[in-house]
Design a protein around this motif. Sequence first.
Motif, short mmCIF file in Angstrom:
data_model
loop_
_atom_site.label_atom_id
_atom_site.label_comp_id
_atom_site.label_asym_id
_atom_site.label_seq_id
_atom_site.Cartn_x
_atom_site.Cartn_y
_atom_site.Cartn_z
N PHE A 112 0.82 -1.21 0.00
CA PHE A 112 0.00 0.00 0.00
C PHE A 112 0.85 1.26 0.00
CE2 PHE A 112 -2.47 -3.38 2.03
CZ PHE A 112 -3.49 -3.47 1.11
N GLY A 113 2.13 1.12 -0.26
CA GLY A 113 3.03 2.27 -0.28
C GLY A 113 3.73 2.46 1.04
N LEU A 114 4.67 3.38 1.04
CA LEU A 114 5.48 3.69 2.23
C LEU A 114 5.01 5.03 2.79
CD1 LEU A 114 7.93 3.16 4.07
CD2 LEU A 114 9.32 4.33 2.34
N GLU A 115 4.46 5.00 3.99
CA GLU A 115 4.01 6.24 4.62
C GLU A 115 5.23 7.07 4.99
OE1 GLU A 115 2.01 7.21 8.77
OE2 GLU A 115 0.61 6.16 7.42
N LEU A 116 5.29 8.29 4.47
CA LEU A 116 6.44 9.16 4.71
C LEU A 116 6.20 10.16 5.83
CD1 LEU A 116 7.47 10.03 1.05
CD2 LEU A 116 8.42 8.25 2.54
N ALA A 117 4.97 10.64 5.94
CA ALA A 117 4.69 11.68 6.94
C ALA A 117 3.19 11.79 7.17
CB ALA A 117 5.23 13.03 6.47
N VAL A 118 2.85 12.34 8.33
CA VAL A 118 1.48 12.72 8.65
C VAL A 118 1.56 14.15 9.18
CG1 VAL A 118 -0.59 12.24 10.01
CG2 VAL A 118 0.87 10.35 9.25
N THR A 119 0.79 15.05 8.59
CA THR A 119 0.83 16.45 9.00
C THR A 119 -0.57 16.91 9.40
OG1 THR A 119 0.41 17.37 6.81
CG2 THR A 119 2.71 16.89 7.37
N GLU A 120 -0.61 18.04 10.06
CA GLU A 120 -1.90 18.60 10.47
C GLU A 120 -2.51 19.52 9.43
OE1 GLU A 120 -1.84 20.34 14.35
OE2 GLU A 120 -0.83 18.61 15.23
N ASP A 121 -1.69 19.99 8.48
CA ASP A 121 -2.24 20.90 7.48
C ASP A 121 -1.84 20.48 6.07
OD1 ASP A 121 0.05 23.07 6.48
OD2 ASP A 121 0.46 22.17 8.44
N GLU A 122 -2.61 20.96 5.12
CA GLU A 122 -2.45 20.56 3.72
C GLU A 122 -1.14 21.03 3.12
OE1 GLU A 122 -6.58 21.54 5.01
OE2 GLU A 122 -4.78 22.77 4.83
N VAL A 123 -0.80 22.29 3.33
CA VAL A 123 0.43 22.83 2.76
C VAL A 123 1.64 22.13 3.36
CG1 VAL A 123 1.84 24.92 2.48
CG2 VAL A 123 -0.64 25.04 2.19
N GLY A 124 1.58 21.80 4.64
CA GLY A 124 2.65 21.06 5.28
C GLY A 124 2.83 19.68 4.66
N ALA A 125 1.72 19.04 4.32
CA ALA A 125 1.80 17.72 3.67
C ALA A 125 2.45 17.83 2.30
CB ALA A 125 0.41 17.10 3.56
N MET A 126 2.07 18.85 1.54
CA MET A 126 2.67 19.05 0.22
C MET A 126 4.17 19.33 0.36
SD MET A 126 -0.56 20.94 -1.70
CE MET A 126 0.37 22.32 -2.10
N ALA A 127 4.53 20.13 1.35
CA ALA A 127 5.95 20.44 1.58
C ALA A 127 6.73 19.19 1.96
CB ALA A 127 6.08 21.52 2.66
N GLU A 128 6.14 18.34 2.81
CA GLU A 128 6.80 17.08 3.19
C GLU A 128 7.01 16.20 1.96
OE1 GLU A 128 8.14 15.67 5.93
OE2 GLU A 128 7.81 17.49 7.12
N ALA A 129 5.98 16.07 1.14
CA ALA A 129 6.08 15.24 -0.06
C ALA A 129 7.15 15.78 -0.99
CB ALA A 129 4.73 15.20 -0.78
#
Length: 125
Positions: A76-93
Motif C-alpha cells: 500500500f506504499g510507504l508512509e512518509l509523513a502525517v501532518t496537520e495541514d495541507e500545505v505542510g503535507a505538500m511540503a513534506e512530499a
Amino acid sequence: MRYLVETFAVGALRRGQGIEQFLGAVDAAARPGIRWVSIEATKRGYVVTLHVVEDVGGEHFCDLLEFPPLDPDDEFGLELAVTEDEVGAMAEAEARTGAVRDRWVNAGIAGDEYLDYVRAGRPTA
C-alpha cells in the motif's frame, strides 16, 4: 488543465479528496519500476505516501493502483509523513520525494501522467 494550483490542491484535500503526483522511473536491479506520491486526508491528519511499483503498464493499462509493488512489503506504499495541514503535507512530499509544487493532480489522474511517460518512450531522466 490537468495540474492544480496550490489553492485548488489545498481545497481538494480539505474536502477529503486526495492529490497525487507521478514521479517517474525508479532504478531497480531486476525489474523496471515507477513511483508516485499521494496525499490523503484521514482522521490522523494528511498522510503522505510514496508508491514504488513495477512498470507493467502501457498505452491501454495505466491504472497505477493495479501495478504490483516492487517490494511486496510495501503493498500500500510507504508512509512518509502525517501532518496537520495541507500545505505542510505538500511540503513534506516535495522535500522527501522531489515532487514539484505546481505538478499536483487530483487522485486518479497520475495515471494520465504515466501514460504521457509511456508515450514519451519511458525516459529515465
